[in-house]
Structures are given as structure tokens and as C-alpha cells.
Scaffold this motif. Structure first.
Motif, PDB file in Angstrom:
ATOM      1  N   ASP A 166      29.318 -89.310 -15.175  1.00 46.07           N
ATOM      2  CA  ASP A 166      28.511 -89.739 -14.040  1.00 46.07           C
ATOM      3  C   ASP A 166      27.708 -88.529 -13.564  1.00 46.07           C
ATOM      4  O   ASP A 166      28.273 -87.444 -13.392  1.00 46.07           O
ATOM      5  N   PRO A 167      26.394 -88.670 -13.326  1.00 51.31           N
ATOM      6  CA  PRO A 167      25.595 -87.534 -12.863  1.00 51.31           C
ATOM      7  C   PRO A 167      26.097 -86.919 -11.555  1.00 51.31           C
ATOM      8  O   PRO A 167      25.852 -85.743 -11.293  1.00 51.31           O
ATOM      9  N   HIS A 208      19.713 -89.722 -19.699  1.00 48.82           N
ATOM     10  CA  HIS A 208      20.096 -90.057 -18.327  1.00 48.82           C
ATOM     11  C   HIS A 208      19.807 -91.543 -18.191  1.00 48.82           C
ATOM     12  O   HIS A 208      18.658 -91.950 -18.018  1.00 48.82           O
ATOM     13  N   PHE A 209      20.857 -92.336 -18.337  1.00 44.18           N
ATOM     14  CA  PHE A 209      20.707 -93.779 -18.196  1.00 44.18           C
ATOM     15  C   PHE A 209      20.791 -94.119 -16.714  1.00 44.18           C
ATOM     16  O   PHE A 209      21.760 -93.780 -16.047  1.00 44.18           O
ATOM     17  N   VAL A 210      19.770 -94.784 -16.217  1.00 43.02           N
ATOM     18  CA  VAL A 210      19.686 -95.114 -14.797  1.00 43.02           C
ATOM     19  C   VAL A 210      20.224 -96.527 -14.576  1.00 43.02           C
ATOM     20  O   VAL A 210      19.750 -97.483 -15.199  1.00 43.02           O
ATOM     21  N   GLN A 211      21.235 -96.609 -13.724  1.00 43.57           N
ATOM     22  CA  GLN A 211      21.865 -97.885 -13.371  1.00 43.57           C
ATOM     23  C   GLN A 211      22.140 -98.726 -14.615  1.00 43.57           C
ATOM     24  O   GLN A 211      21.800 -99.903 -14.676  1.00 43.57           O
ATOM     25  N   ASN A 212      22.799 -98.122 -15.595  1.00 47.56           N
ATOM     26  CA  ASN A 212      23.030 -98.804 -16.865  1.00 47.56           C
ATOM     27  C   ASN A 212      24.279 -99.664 -16.890  1.00 47.56           C
ATOM     28  O   ASN A 212      24.485-100.417 -17.838  1.00 47.56           O
ATOM     29  N   ASP A 230      24.666 -94.547 -12.708  1.00 48.45           N
ATOM     30  CA  ASP A 230      23.948 -93.820 -13.750  1.00 48.45           C
ATOM     31  C   ASP A 230      24.947 -93.140 -14.692  1.00 48.45           C
ATOM     32  O   ASP A 230      26.136 -93.018 -14.372  1.00 48.45           O
ATOM     33  N   GLU A 231      24.437 -92.676 -15.820  1.00 49.23           N
ATOM     34  CA  GLU A 231      25.283 -91.988 -16.794  1.00 49.23           C
ATOM     35  C   GLU A 231      24.473 -90.926 -17.526  1.00 49.23           C
ATOM     36  O   GLU A 231      23.337 -91.172 -17.924  1.00 49.23           O
ATOM     37  N   TYR A 232      25.062 -89.748 -17.668  1.00 45.80           N
ATOM     38  CA  TYR A 232      24.518 -88.706 -18.530  1.00 45.80           C
ATOM     39  C   TYR A 232      25.227 -88.779 -19.877  1.00 45.80           C
ATOM     40  O   TYR A 232      26.446 -88.995 -19.936  1.00 45.80           O
TER      41      TYR A 232
END
Length: 193
Positions: A138-139, A158-162, A171-173
Motif C-alpha cells: 500500500d502506498p 502505482h495502481f490507483v484504486q485497483n 492503491d497499490e505499488y
């Protein structure tokens, strides 16, 4: 296939399979909300930790994709298990894996997670022969992504609200390292020592 010759050691740590005797040490950090905050589970009660431990004691080798290798990180100076590291075999065909770590907050910031994670990367690249290993976080979990960067992994996404994470979109890094990068990093560390 990966069947490590246990115990594995680093400068300060002993990495080994979990045993049922590790219950109190595992409960000490699995029961903390701040540890579970960025993980897919919530703080665990004693029964949940017992169930998790029952599974962890069996995750000692990788014989096929989809399996996890989960090792207890014992710090002899503290006389206890202070965290855990894992390696998932994502793909045999593409030689891909994923690594992760969970540590008791009292033992963070001492370089222990990095030391243990480096052992897992060595297993992934040198023993299992993986081509690529990822790490996800998580970022908002800055200590985790900073550790992935200290390990030499690069942020690739950097996936935004995935995904919905604990009731809200999160989000996810995604970080990654190639086997060739690991080899170069080891060569450079050896030459500067």
C-alpha cells in the motif's frame, strides 16, 4: 523446486520454518492492529493466530507454482521470532515470484527486515532460479516501500484504486527486480566490501 537446508542464517538472524512453539511470538505481532493495517487480514485473536500458525508450519518448501515459503525470522539477540518473510512461486513458465515481510513494530528500523528479505531474494534468484521477483504494498505504508527500494527493487507501477481493501478502494505499488539485477547488485556489494 526449492527445499532449503535449514536453518538459513545472515549476519544477525536465523531464518527457519515456523514451529508450534512460535505461537507466543507470532501472536505478539499478529494481534496488533498497526501490523495488520496494510495486510489483507485484521488483527488476529488467539484462535486465528493458532490457525495461521498451523498453516505456516507446513509452508517450508516450494515444489510447484502457487505455493508459499514462509519463514520465521529469529533474532538471537532478542531470543525470539521478531517477524516473518515469504516467497510465493507465481509462475514456473515465466520464472516469477513475489516476496513479502511482516515484522513486530518493536523490531522495525534496525535493518532486520532488510537482512531477512535479502536472504529470500537470494533463495529466489540463486536457488530457485527465478527471473523476476515482485513486492507489493500500500502506498501509505512508507516503511515497506522504502525497504523494497533499499533492497534494490524499482517501482514499476502505482495502481490507483485497483481493489477494495478493508471496505474502501485502495492503491497499490508494485516493485520488481530481475535476476540479472540481483547478480549485478551482489557483484557490486562484493567488490566494495
Amino acid at each position: 523446486m526449492l527445499r532449503p537446508d535449514y536453518p538459513l542464517t545472515s549476519e544477525r538472524l536465523v531464518l527457519r520454518p515456523f514451529t508450534h512453539d512460535d505461537f507466543d511470538d507470532l501472536y505478539a505481532y499478529n494481534s496488533l492492529p498497526e501490523v495488520a493495517r496494510y495486510l489483507y487480514w485484521d488483527a488476529r485473536d488467539r484462535d486465528q493466530v493458532r490457525a495461521a500458525l498451523d498453516k505456516k508450519v507446513t509452508q517450508t518448501e516450494l515444489t510447484e507454482e502457487g505455493q508459499y515459503l514462509i519463514l520465521a525470522v529469529h533474532w538471537p539477540a532478542a531470543g525470539k521470532v521478531v517477524g516473518e518473510v515469504n516467497l510465493e512461486w507465481l509462475s514456473v513458465e515465466h520464472r516469477q515470484g513475489e516476496t513479502g515481510f511482516v515484522f513486530h513494530p518493536d523490531y522495525q528500523g534496525k535493518g532486520l527486515a532488510r537482512e531477512a528479505a535479502e536472504v529470500m531474494l537470494r533463495l529466489a534468484f540463486e536457488d530457485l532460479g527465478l527471473h523476476r521477483v515482485i513486492g507489493r504494498c500500500d502506498p501509505r505504508n512508507e516503511p515497506s516501500w522504502r525497504l523494497l527500494e533499499r533492497l534494490g527493487m524499482r517501482r514499476e507501477a502505482h495502481f490507483v484504486q485497483n481493489e477494495i481493501f478493508k471496505g474502501e478502494f485502495g492503491d497499490e505499488y508494485v516493485y520488481a527486480m530481475l535476476g540479472s539485477e540481483w547478480k549485478d547488485r551482489q557483484a557490486s556489494t562484493t567488490s566494495t566490501s
